[in-house]
Every structure is written in structure tokens, then in C-alpha cells.
Design a protein around this motif. Sequence first.
Motif, PDB file in Angstrom:
ATOM      1  N   UNK A  80       0.819  -1.226   0.000  1.00  0.00           N
ATOM      2  CA  UNK A  80       0.000   0.000   0.000  1.00  0.00           C
ATOM      3  C   UNK A  80       0.847   1.269   0.000  1.00  0.00           C
ATOM      4  N   UNK A  81       2.148   1.148   0.229  1.00  0.00           N
ATOM      5  CA  UNK A  81       3.053   2.300   0.173  1.00  0.00           C
ATOM      6  C   UNK A  81       4.480   1.790   0.020  1.00  0.00           C
ATOM      7  N   UNK A  82       5.299   2.595  -0.650  1.00  0.00           N
ATOM      8  CA  UNK A  82       6.721   2.279  -0.765  1.00  0.00           C
ATOM      9  C   UNK A  82       7.516   3.527  -0.403  1.00  0.00           C
ATOM     10  N   UNK A  83       8.729   3.324   0.047  1.00  0.00           N
ATOM     11  CA  UNK A  83       9.583   4.432   0.466  1.00  0.00           C
ATOM     12  C   UNK A  83      10.341   4.962  -0.746  1.00  0.00           C
ATOM     13  N   UNK A  84       9.720   5.920  -1.427  1.00  0.00           N
ATOM     14  CA  UNK A  84      10.313   6.499  -2.642  1.00  0.00           C
ATOM     15  C   UNK A  84      11.640   7.200  -2.355  1.00  0.00           C
ATOM     16  N   UNK A  85      11.813   7.687  -1.134  1.00  0.00           N
ATOM     17  CA  UNK A  85      13.027   8.438  -0.785  1.00  0.00           C
ATOM     18  C   UNK A  85      14.290   7.591  -0.906  1.00  0.00           C
ATOM     19  N   UNK A  86      14.149   6.261  -0.828  1.00  0.00           N
ATOM     20  CA  UNK A  86      15.327   5.395  -0.915  1.00  0.00           C
ATOM     21  C   UNK A  86      15.974   5.429  -2.295  1.00  0.00           C
ATOM     22  N   UNK A  87      15.228   5.812  -3.321  1.00  0.00           N
ATOM     23  CA  UNK A  87      15.799   5.903  -4.667  1.00  0.00           C
ATOM     24  C   UNK A  87      16.929   6.935  -4.700  1.00  0.00           C
ATOM     25  N   UNK A  88      16.714   8.054  -4.018  1.00  0.00           N
ATOM     26  CA  UNK A  88      17.709   9.128  -4.005  1.00  0.00           C
ATOM     27  C   UNK A  88      18.684   9.026  -2.843  1.00  0.00           C
ATOM     28  N   UNK A  89      18.288   8.320  -1.780  1.00  0.00           N
ATOM     29  CA  UNK A  89      19.137   8.228  -0.587  1.00  0.00           C
ATOM     30  C   UNK A  89      19.148   6.798  -0.039  1.00  0.00           C
ATOM     31  N   UNK A  90      19.680   5.840  -0.825  1.00  0.00           N
ATOM     32  CA  UNK A  90      19.669   4.453  -0.368  1.00  0.00           C
ATOM     33  C   UNK A  90      20.464   4.247   0.920  1.00  0.00           C
ATOM     34  N   UNK A  91      21.423   5.122   1.206  1.00  0.00           N
ATOM     35  CA  UNK A  91      22.231   4.992   2.415  1.00  0.00           C
ATOM     36  C   UNK A  91      21.428   5.230   3.692  1.00  0.00           C
ATOM     37  N   UNK A  92      20.188   5.700   3.564  1.00  0.00           N
ATOM     38  CA  UNK A  92      19.310   5.836   4.725  1.00  0.00           C
ATOM     39  C   UNK A  92      19.098   4.476   5.382  1.00  0.00           C
ATOM     40  N   UNK A  93      19.164   3.411   4.586  1.00  0.00           N
ATOM     41  CA  UNK A  93      19.024   2.057   5.122  1.00  0.00           C
ATOM     42  C   UNK A  93      20.134   1.785   6.136  1.00  0.00           C
ATOM     43  N   UNK A  94      21.331   2.336   5.887  1.00  0.00           N
ATOM     44  CA  UNK A  94      22.447   2.166   6.826  1.00  0.00           C
ATOM     45  C   UNK A  94      22.288   3.042   8.060  1.00  0.00           C
ATOM     46  N   UNK A  95      21.895   4.287   7.864  1.00  0.00           N
ATOM     47  CA  UNK A  95      21.884   5.235   8.979  1.00  0.00           C
ATOM     48  C   UNK A  95      20.642   5.127   9.858  1.00  0.00           C
ATOM     49  N   UNK A  96      19.525   4.667   9.307  1.00  0.00           N
ATOM     50  CA  UNK A  96      18.284   4.621  10.083  1.00  0.00           C
ATOM     51  C   UNK A  96      17.417   3.444   9.635  1.00  0.00           C
ATOM     52  N   UNK A  97      17.912   2.189   9.837  1.00  0.00           N
ATOM     53  CA  UNK A  97      17.201   1.029   9.289  1.00  0.00           C
ATOM     54  C   UNK A  97      15.789   0.835   9.846  1.00  0.00           C
ATOM     55  N   UNK A  98      15.536   1.295  11.076  1.00  0.00           N
ATOM     56  CA  UNK A  98      14.213   1.096  11.688  1.00  0.00           C
ATOM     57  C   UNK A  98      13.327   2.336  11.591  1.00  0.00           C
ATOM     58  N   UNK A  99      13.825   3.380  10.977  1.00  0.00           N
ATOM     59  CA  UNK A  99      13.059   4.623  10.854  1.00  0.00           C
ATOM     60  C   UNK A  99      12.881   4.996   9.400  1.00  0.00           C
ATOM     61  N   UNK A 100      13.601   6.021   8.967  1.00  0.00           N
ATOM     62  CA  UNK A 100      13.476   6.538   7.607  1.00  0.00           C
ATOM     63  C   UNK A 100      13.929   5.540   6.543  1.00  0.00           C
ATOM     64  N   UNK A 101      14.612   4.473   6.950  1.00  0.00           N
ATOM     65  CA  UNK A 101      15.091   3.473   5.995  1.00  0.00           C
ATOM     66  C   UNK A 101      14.128   2.333   5.725  1.00  0.00           C
ATOM     67  N   UNK A 102      12.848   2.502   6.084  1.00  0.00           N
ATOM     68  CA  UNK A 102      11.849   1.452   5.807  1.00  0.00           C
ATOM     69  C   UNK A 102      11.709   1.249   4.302  1.00  0.00           C
ATOM     70  N   UNK A 103      11.241   0.062   3.884  1.00  0.00           N
ATOM     71  CA  UNK A 103      11.123  -0.283   2.464  1.00  0.00           C
ATOM     72  C   UNK A 103       9.702  -0.139   1.931  1.00  0.00           C
ATOM     73  N   UNK A 104       8.738  -0.796   2.592  1.00  0.00           N
ATOM     74  CA  UNK A 104       7.361  -0.748   2.093  1.00  0.00           C
ATOM     75  C   UNK A 104       6.380  -1.008   3.228  1.00  0.00           C
ATOM     76  N   UNK A 105       5.124  -0.659   2.951  1.00  0.00           N
ATOM     77  CA  UNK A 105       4.025  -0.954   3.867  1.00  0.00           C
ATOM     78  C   UNK A 105       3.106  -1.939   3.163  1.00  0.00           C
TER      79      UNK A 105
END
Length: 129
Positions: A80-105
Motif C-alpha cells: 500500500x506504500x513504498x519508500x520512494x526516498x530510498x531511490x535518491x538516498x539508499x544509504x538511509x538504510x544504513x543510517x536509520x534502518x528502523x526509521x526513515x530506511x523502511x522499504x514498504x508498507x
Amino acid sequence: MSTNIPSDLKYVASHEWLRLEADGSVTVGITDHAQSLLGDVVYVEVPSVGDVLAADAGAGVVESVKSASDVYAPIAGEIIAVNEALADAPDTVNSDPYGAGWFFKIKPADASVLDGLMDAAAYAKEIGA
């Protein structure tokens, strides 16, 4: 290695975490342990909104400077939702895996399956933390 394993989440052996949201949807990402094994994340592919996935179905890819790994749908349901921000900032997965680095809902086909997933203690044991 110190691994962050929040106690309010559920986990699966393929290193995805799940957070049940107030609206009944489930947010999914990869664990701190997974991102640390991958190293610097350089690319993330997420599923499309509207995709209906079976549990354990491929739901995307995360690529790092070291390797590429599949991301799986830990439960069956509709994206129902995807984290579009990861396209431009994939390193968010490293810095905030449980917050802004989510993948999808995902809207679970059956929310009761969450009860059978690993809690933080079980996941810590799974990864030897």
C-alpha cells in the motif's frame, strides 16, 4: 558487534523487520544486522504499490558495495506504500534502518500471522547476538 534489535518489532529469518501500525498496515524494512553485513547500501529496489505478494515472495533488492540481496515479503498481503526516498538516498538504510530506511508498507492478508514471527529475543538468538 553491537546490533540494535528494537523490542517493539517482529522479525523473520531473512532479516526483515515488521512494525504493526495503528491502521492495521505493517511497515517492513531490513534489520540493523542485515544492513551492517551488507555494508554501504548504494541501491534499493522496492515493490510497486498495488502488488499482491505471497509470504516469502521476492519484494525487492538491496545492493551494497559488497553484494546484492533480495528483500522478501515477510507476510502475504497488498503493498500500500513504498519508500520512494530510498531511490535518491539508499544509504538511509544504513543510517536509520528502523526509521526513515523502511522499504514498504503492506496490508496483511491475515494479521494473525504476526503472532507467529520472532520477537527481538528470538531474532537476537537467531543471529547469535
